[in-house]
Design an enzyme around this catalytic site. Structure first.
Site, PDB file in Angstrom:
ATOM      1  N   HIS A   1      17.179  47.102  64.653  1.00  0.00           N
ATOM      2  CA  HIS A   1      17.326  48.560  64.615  1.00  0.00           C
ATOM      3  C   HIS A   1      17.604  49.060  63.202  1.00  0.00           C
ATOM      4  O   HIS A   1      18.327  50.037  63.017  1.00  0.00           O
ATOM      5  CB  HIS A   1      18.432  48.995  65.581  1.00  0.00           C
ATOM      6  CG  HIS A   1      18.148  48.572  66.987  1.00  0.00           C
ATOM      7  ND1 HIS A   1      17.232  49.196  67.785  1.00  0.00           N
ATOM      8  CD2 HIS A   1      18.639  47.544  67.716  1.00  0.00           C
ATOM      9  CE1 HIS A   1      17.175  48.590  68.955  1.00  0.00           C
ATOM     10  NE2 HIS A   1      18.027  47.572  68.943  1.00  0.00           N
TER      11      HIS A   1
ATOM     12  N   TRP B   1      47.160  50.080  38.933  1.00  0.00           N
ATOM     13  CA  TRP B   1      45.871  50.286  39.611  1.00  0.00           C
ATOM     14  C   TRP B   1      45.696  51.791  39.647  1.00  0.00           C
ATOM     15  O   TRP B   1      46.451  52.493  40.321  1.00  0.00           O
ATOM     16  CB  TRP B   1      45.933  49.693  41.019  1.00  0.00           C
ATOM     17  CG  TRP B   1      44.622  49.708  41.745  1.00  0.00           C
ATOM     18  CD1 TRP B   1      43.671  48.728  41.719  1.00  0.00           C
ATOM     19  CD2 TRP B   1      44.129  50.723  42.628  1.00  0.00           C
ATOM     20  NE1 TRP B   1      42.620  49.085  42.519  1.00  0.00           N
ATOM     21  CE2 TRP B   1      42.858  50.296  43.085  1.00  0.00           C
ATOM     22  CE3 TRP B   1      44.611  51.955  43.069  1.00  0.00           C
ATOM     23  CZ2 TRP B   1      42.091  51.059  43.965  1.00  0.00           C
ATOM     24  CZ3 TRP B   1      43.844  52.711  43.936  1.00  0.00           C
ATOM     25  CH2 TRP B   1      42.592  52.251  44.379  1.00  0.00           C
TER      26      TRP B   1
ATOM     27  N   ARG C   1      48.391  43.352  42.579  1.00  0.00           N
ATOM     28  CA  ARG C   1      48.558  44.721  43.059  1.00  0.00           C
ATOM     29  C   ARG C   1      47.788  45.731  42.203  1.00  0.00           C
ATOM     30  O   ARG C   1      47.706  46.910  42.551  1.00  0.00           O
ATOM     31  CB  ARG C   1      50.037  45.102  43.058  1.00  0.00           C
ATOM     32  CG  ARG C   1      50.904  44.212  43.908  1.00  0.00           C
ATOM     33  CD  ARG C   1      52.352  44.632  43.818  1.00  0.00           C
ATOM     34  NE  ARG C   1      52.538  45.939  44.403  1.00  0.00           N
ATOM     35  CZ  ARG C   1      52.757  46.162  45.684  1.00  0.00           C
ATOM     36  NH1 ARG C   1      52.833  45.163  46.516  1.00  0.00           N
ATOM     37  NH2 ARG C   1      52.910  47.382  46.142  1.00  0.00           N
TER      38      ARG C   1
ATOM     39  N   LYS D   1      33.678  39.350  52.229  1.00  0.00           N
ATOM     40  CA  LYS D   1      34.124  38.374  51.217  1.00  0.00           C
ATOM     41  C   LYS D   1      33.153  38.345  50.049  1.00  0.00           C
ATOM     42  O   LYS D   1      33.559  38.344  48.894  1.00  0.00           O
ATOM     43  CB  LYS D   1      34.221  36.958  51.799  1.00  0.00           C
ATOM     44  CG  LYS D   1      35.389  36.615  52.673  1.00  0.00           C
ATOM     45  CD  LYS D   1      36.735  36.538  52.005  1.00  0.00           C
ATOM     46  CE  LYS D   1      37.363  37.863  51.882  1.00  0.00           C
ATOM     47  NZ  LYS D   1      38.065  38.492  52.918  1.00  0.00           N
TER      48      LYS D   1
ATOM     49  N   ASN E   1      54.871  53.634  41.410  1.00  0.00           N
ATOM     50  CA  ASN E   1      53.795  53.187  42.297  1.00  0.00           C
ATOM     51  C   ASN E   1      53.732  54.198  43.430  1.00  0.00           C
ATOM     52  O   ASN E   1      54.748  54.493  44.044  1.00  0.00           O
ATOM     53  CB  ASN E   1      54.172  51.784  42.805  1.00  0.00           C
ATOM     54  CG  ASN E   1      53.240  51.278  43.878  1.00  0.00           C
ATOM     55  OD1 ASN E   1      52.102  51.741  43.991  1.00  0.00           O
ATOM     56  ND2 ASN E   1      53.715  50.329  44.653  1.00  0.00           N
ATOM     57  N   GLY E   2      52.549  54.753  43.702  1.00  0.00           N
ATOM     58  CA  GLY E   2      52.442  55.748  44.775  1.00  0.00           C
ATOM     59  C   GLY E   2      51.767  56.997  44.249  1.00  0.00           C
ATOM     60  O   GLY E   2      51.176  56.996  43.160  1.00  0.00           O
TER      61      GLY E   2
ATOM     62  N   CYS F   1      49.850  48.948  42.358  1.00  0.00           N
ATOM     63  CA  CYS F   1      50.627  48.884  41.121  1.00  0.00           C
ATOM     64  C   CYS F   1      51.831  47.989  41.355  1.00  0.00           C
ATOM     65  O   CYS F   1      52.359  47.929  42.452  1.00  0.00           O
ATOM     66  CB  CYS F   1      51.132  50.237  40.628  1.00  0.00           C
ATOM     67  SG  CYS F   1      49.862  51.462  40.355  1.00  0.00           S
TER      68      CYS F   1
ATOM     69  N   GLU G   1      33.118  39.782  58.220  1.00  0.00           N
ATOM     70  CA  GLU G   1      34.078  39.223  57.267  1.00  0.00           C
ATOM     71  C   GLU G   1      33.358  38.430  56.168  1.00  0.00           C
ATOM     72  O   GLU G   1      33.726  38.513  54.996  1.00  0.00           O
ATOM     73  CB  GLU G   1      35.095  38.350  58.024  1.00  0.00           C
ATOM     74  CG  GLU G   1      36.115  37.623  57.182  1.00  0.00           C
ATOM     75  CD  GLU G   1      36.989  38.517  56.309  1.00  0.00           C
ATOM     76  OE1 GLU G   1      36.969  39.752  56.476  1.00  0.00           O
ATOM     77  OE2 GLU G   1      37.676  37.972  55.420  1.00  0.00           O
TER      78      GLU G   1
ATOM     79  N   LYS H   1      45.262  44.006  46.161  1.00  0.00           N
ATOM     80  CA  LYS H   1      45.611  43.242  47.357  1.00  0.00           C
ATOM     81  C   LYS H   1      46.307  44.110  48.386  1.00  0.00           C
ATOM     82  O   LYS H   1      46.083  43.995  49.578  1.00  0.00           O
ATOM     83  CB  LYS H   1      46.520  42.090  46.938  1.00  0.00           C
ATOM     84  CG  LYS H   1      47.008  41.253  48.083  1.00  0.00           C
ATOM     85  CD  LYS H   1      46.231  39.980  48.135  1.00  0.00           C
ATOM     86  CE  LYS H   1      46.449  39.204  49.397  1.00  0.00           C
ATOM     87  NZ  LYS H   1      45.180  38.943  50.080  1.00  0.00           N
TER      88      LYS H   1
ATOM     89  N   GLU I   1      33.215  41.679  47.966  1.00  0.00           N
ATOM     90  CA  GLU I   1      34.493  41.865  47.257  1.00  0.00           C
ATOM     91  C   GLU I   1      34.543  41.111  45.932  1.00  0.00           C
ATOM     92  O   GLU I   1      35.013  41.641  44.942  1.00  0.00           O
ATOM     93  CB  GLU I   1      35.655  41.315  48.114  1.00  0.00           C
ATOM     94  CG  GLU I   1      36.209  42.248  49.140  1.00  0.00           C
ATOM     95  CD  GLU I   1      37.353  41.603  49.920  1.00  0.00           C
ATOM     96  OE1 GLU I   1      38.368  42.263  50.085  1.00  0.00           O
ATOM     97  OE2 GLU I   1      37.223  40.442  50.369  1.00  0.00           O
TER      98      GLU I   1
END
Ligand code: G6P
Length: 612
Positions: free
Chosen positions: A508, A75, A27, A489, A101-102, A2, A485, A607, A492
């Site tokens: 496996h 968010w 955010r 990417k 925020n939190g 947020c 990674e 982010k 996401e």
């Protein structure tokens, strides 16, 4: 997560708040809102599901005029994204207005208490409970500052918050515990924000709030206290980046801009930190703990997301070149699993934002046990950077795209420098090898540039599998974390399911998934694992999988195995992850862009994850 922006001064606050919220949208971006106090001391509120741009289009700018205001981009944590759950929140008397925020962890107990007192609620959020709790105390004290203080002493959890009071309409009160907040100190104005990007257009002077700090903002400036009413003074800092660093500068997306910035950002990471003649690296920020590092029983690297992948690369580097045992842990696991840590351990925290809640909690856990803590952080002045014993900034500059790109390569470069620094001092590397590494290091920006110039080639490959439902990424050694990674990417930003695996582990499990619809990305540099990777490619080919190979410039042999080849300049193993990740960044970028996805603000992600 947020984003919070607040303004108090002489100007009309709405445009300043909206501009700031736009910069903080990375955010969170599921709903947005503002509260403005107009010149008749009336509080005007607007909040809706949707992005800040939609709020800007829909809000009546003739009505929402006033030089005091607060705003929020959300968010969702508690409560689905809808108009009611959007911030700001108000108490039932419409006296206290708050953006937050939190997470208030004990909000249910507080709500029960307030319900028993006859309070009523219209949303599912913890923030509305906090607004009512402040007003509960206001009803008793008739004092806004005191009411905020009493309420904050009662809540458990995290907050960065800004609030207004209809009955004391000349001030904004802000407070922080666990969620970042700073004050931009301008001439006859103060702007509060979750990070510096929202204030840089107005001032370069910022004051960071620490946990447990409150600030009372009026048109004459601000005073700071702890939530226990002790006066405090916090030093002002200068923001170290420019406005253009946080703008798209002609690129379609921040992510593309940030991928293309890597020749520069990587140089910024090593500039002034290496002697190219001797290969000796020196990170000044680590001086005070360098002896501890040399004598460490082991290193524990802990981080989240992309930074965790950089940590895995670090494990391969440090163990191979420094012969120090390294463990890499997800910060969220590390903090809760009663890890065994003591004073001989060095714990390295890697974080782009320096604010990730789990990484911060892992840092505090490590400190509790007396370990030496080191930060590899991008955002200057962030909480992790301030709380570690010592650290190094990666100097990648502001990263706005939610999918991390340039921060990753700079984190890996920082780890390479740390590796060189320790290996040289411990004599676990020869002088010749050090010089060879340093010489190659100088070539890295040029090699990245070469790949950026070839981005159209990567785009063609992206076009070929943009409709895939699943993609497998395989690599070995230093390139196994790169496979992870690459997969991260892709999922996401394009929402295609992707997994990274060590290439040999494919047998496996993942091999069962392979058929003619399954693209498999192989990272196949010509190092000592090359023949093994070729065998793995053959295994996939035998099952009709589509092969995309990342291969060295001069590897003609690969053409007979792969359906598509992404060319990468040759380099030393230590730097291979930095080069190999670049085509994978482009691949996911182009796939996502061609699928029409919101590349910079992918659904459900943020982010900076400042909640657990
Ligand atoms: C979020 C971001 C990722 C990032 C991770 C860790 O999940 O979307 O891009 O890698 O957090 O963030 P940090 O700021 O600690 O590196």
């Amino acid at each position: 997560m947020c984003g919070i922006v607040g303004y108090i001064g002489k100007k009309n606050s709405l445009p300043i708040i909206i501009e700031g919220l736009r910069r903080l949208e990375y955010r969170g971006y599921d709903s947005a809102g503002v509260s403005i106090i107009n010149d008749k001391a009336k509080v005007l509120n607007y909040k809706k599901v949707g992005r800040v741009g939609e709020m800007n289009d829909n809000i009546d700018k003739d009505i929402f005029q006033g030089s005091i205001g607060i705003g929020h981009t959300r968010w969702a944590t508690h409560g689905v994204p809808n108009d009611v759950n959007a911030h700001p929140h108000f108490d039932m008397d419409d006296n206290v207005v708050i953006v937050h925020n939190g997470i208030i962890e004990n909000y249910k107990q507080i709500k029960t208490k307030l319900l028993a007192e006859g309070f009523q609620f219209s949303s599912d959020t913890d923030t509305e409970v906090l607004a009512n709790l402040i007003n509960y105390y206001f009803r008793q004290t008739n004092d806004f500052e005191k009411s905020v203080r009493l309420a904050l002493n009662e809540v458990e959890g995290t907050y960065g918050l800004a609030c207004l009071c209809a009955k004391e309409p000349d001030k904004v009160i802000v407070a922080r515990n666990g969620s970042p907040l700073l004050l931009g100190v301008g001439i006859e104005e103060t702007i509060v924000s979750s990070d510096a990007s929202a204030v840089i257009n107005h001032t370069k002077n910022v004051v960071y709030l620490e946990d447990g700090d409150m600030a009372i903002l009026t048109k004459n400036g601000f005073k700071m206290k702890t939530i226990h009413d002790v006066k405090i003074y916090r030093e002002a800092h200068k923001i170290d980046f420019l406005l253009e660093d946080i703008e798209k500068s002609g690129y379609d997306h921040f992510m593309l801009k940030e991928i293309c910035e890597q020749p520069d950002t990587i140089q910024n990471t090593y500039r002034g930190r290496i002697n190219f003649d001797s290969g000796i690296a020196k990170l000044g920020g680590l001086d005070s703990v360098f002896d501890k590092m040399l004598n460490a029983k082991r290193f524990i690297i802990t981080a989240c997301g992309t930074a965790w992948h950089a940590g895995l690369v670090g494990e391969y580097m440090i163990e191979q070149f420094c012969r120090i045992p390294v463990e890499v842990e997800y910060a969220s696991e590390f903090r809760y699993r009663r890890p065994i840590i003591d004073e001989d351990d060095v714990v390295i925290l890697i974080s782009q934002s320096g604010e990730t809640a789990d990484t911060l909690a892992a840092l505090r856990e490590a400190k509790k046990f007396g370990a030496t803590t080191i930060g590899i952080v991008n955002v200057i002045g962030s909480t992790i950077a301030r709380e570690v014993d010592a650290g190094t900034y990666v100097h990648a500059g502001p990263e706005i795209g939610v999918a991390s790109t340039k921060a990753f390569t700079s984190q890996v470069m920082s780890l390479a420098l740390i590796t060189m620094m320790i290996a040289a001092e411990k004599n676990t590397i020869s002088k010749e090898s050090l010089i060879e590494i340093a010489t190659e290091l100088r070539n890295i920006p040029g090699k990245i540039k070469k790949m950026i110039d070839a981005k159209e080639d990567y785009k063609k490959v992206a076009d070929a599998f943009k409709n895939a439902n699943n993609v497998l990424y395989l690599g070995r050694g230093f390139n196994f974390p790169v496979a992870l990674e690459g997969a991260l990417k892709l999922k996401e930003i394009s929402y295609i399911h992707a997994e990274g695996y060590p290439a040999a582990e494919m047998k496996h499990g993942p091999i069962a998934l392979i058929d003619e619809n399954m693209p498999v990305v192989f990272i196949a540099p010509q190092d000592r694992t090359y023949d093994k990777i070729i065998s793995n490619i053959e295994e996939v080919k035998a099952r009709k999988g589509r092969i995309i190979a990342l291969a060295s410039d001069d590897d003609d042999n690969i053409n007979s195995y792969a359906d598509y080849v992404l060319r990468v300049p040759k380099t030393l193993a230590l730097f291979a992850p930095i080069l190999n990740v670049i085509p994978l960044q482009f691949l996911s970028y182009y796939v996502a862009a061609s699928r029409g996805c919101d590349v910079d603000q992918p659904r459900n992600l943020a982010k900076s994850v400042t909640v657990e």
